[in-house]
Design a protein around this motif. Structure first.
Motif, PDB file in Angstrom:
ATOM      1  N   GLU A 264      33.945  29.588  47.465  1.00 10.54           N
ATOM      2  CA  GLU A 264      34.092  31.388  46.649  1.00 10.54           C
ATOM      3  C   GLU A 264      34.744  32.639  47.150  1.00 10.54           C
TER       4      GLU A 264
ATOM      5  N   TYR B 179      33.297  40.030  41.229  1.00 11.57           N
ATOM      6  CA  TYR B 179      32.210  38.477  41.097  1.00 11.57           C
ATOM      7  C   TYR B 179      31.290  37.945  40.750  1.00 11.57           C
ATOM      8  N   ASP B 180      30.811  37.151  39.084  1.00 14.11           N
ATOM      9  CA  ASP B 180      29.541  36.888  39.043  1.00 14.11           C
ATOM     10  C   ASP B 180      29.136  35.873  39.484  1.00 14.11           C
ATOM     11  N   ARG B 181      28.886  35.635  39.875  1.00 17.76           N
ATOM     12  CA  ARG B 181      27.668  34.588  40.955  1.00 17.76           C
ATOM     13  C   ARG B 181      26.354  33.956  39.648  1.00 17.76           C
TER      14      ARG B 181
ATOM     15  N   THR C   4      34.129  34.935  35.794  1.00 21.85           N
ATOM     16  CA  THR C   4      34.429  33.912  37.047  1.00 21.85           C
ATOM     17  C   THR C   4      35.252  33.302  37.152  1.00 21.85           C
TER      18      THR C   4
ATOM     19  N   SER D 179      37.738  32.829  43.504  1.00 30.28           N
ATOM     20  CA  SER D 179      37.416  33.209  43.072  1.00 30.28           C
ATOM     21  C   SER D 179      37.419  34.747  43.348  1.00 30.28           C
ATOM     22  N   GLU D 180      37.009  35.486  44.824  1.00 39.75           N
ATOM     23  CA  GLU D 180      37.341  36.715  45.558  1.00 39.75           C
ATOM     24  C   GLU D 180      38.505  37.348  45.436  1.00 39.75           C
TER      25      GLU D 180
ATOM     26  N   TYR E 248      32.290  41.808  34.823  1.00 40.81           N
ATOM     27  CA  TYR E 248      32.528  40.515  35.803  1.00 40.81           C
ATOM     28  C   TYR E 248      32.731  39.258  35.165  1.00 40.81           C
TER      29      TYR E 248
ATOM     30  N   VAL F 206      39.525  38.639  41.865  1.00 39.37           N
ATOM     31  CA  VAL F 206      38.956  39.442  41.768  1.00 39.37           C
ATOM     32  C   VAL F 206      39.702  40.667  42.105  1.00 39.37           C
TER      33      VAL F 206
END
Length: 128
Positions: free
Chosen positions: A61, A98-100, A54, A64-65, A52, A68
């Motif tokens: 977002e 991805y750690d939200r 960030t 971040s994707e 996981y 990943v």
């Protein structure tokens, strides 16, 4: 006397430390940015590791994707490096997610700060 930690927990910790170093030094992709490894979960049979992450400084977002996706494409390379570094017979297959929780925690902290400020302002208005 029972064990305090399972072997999978110790391996997860070692993988987390190793990945943090390897991603920073070995993976050279401009789309990646500064990656923070929040946690690693390894199955009990040591065949799969869920990582996981960030991305520090990601404005959206979607950035971040993308990071990943880059990490998932580099998962085979990272697995090979980890297997050599940790001298494991077989390294777990890596899957990045991805750690939200960090973003959600910051949003909750902002909501709490606004509520406290509004309450303080209301108590000052009533006191006058």
């Amino acid at each position: 006397m029972p064990r305090e930690f399972f072997r999978s927990d110790r391996i997860a910790d070692a993988i987390q430390r190793s990945l943090a170093r390897v991603i920073q030094t070995e993976v050279r992709d401009p789309r990646l940015g500064l990656v923070n490894i929040n946690s690693v979960d390894v199955t009990r049979d040591l065949s799969i590791a869920k990582v996981y992450v960030t991305v520090v400084g990601a404005k959206e977002e979607s950035e971040s994707e993308v990071a990943v996706k880059v990490l998932n494409k580099a998962a085979g390379f990272l697995r090979n490096v980890i297997a050599k570094e940790l001298t494991m017979r077989s390294a777990p297959r890596l899957s990045f997610f991805y750690d939200r929780t960090a973003v959600q925690g910051q949003n909750l902290a902002n909501l709490i700060d606004r509520a406290v400020a509004a309450d303080k302002q209301r108590s000052e208005d009533e006191g006058e």
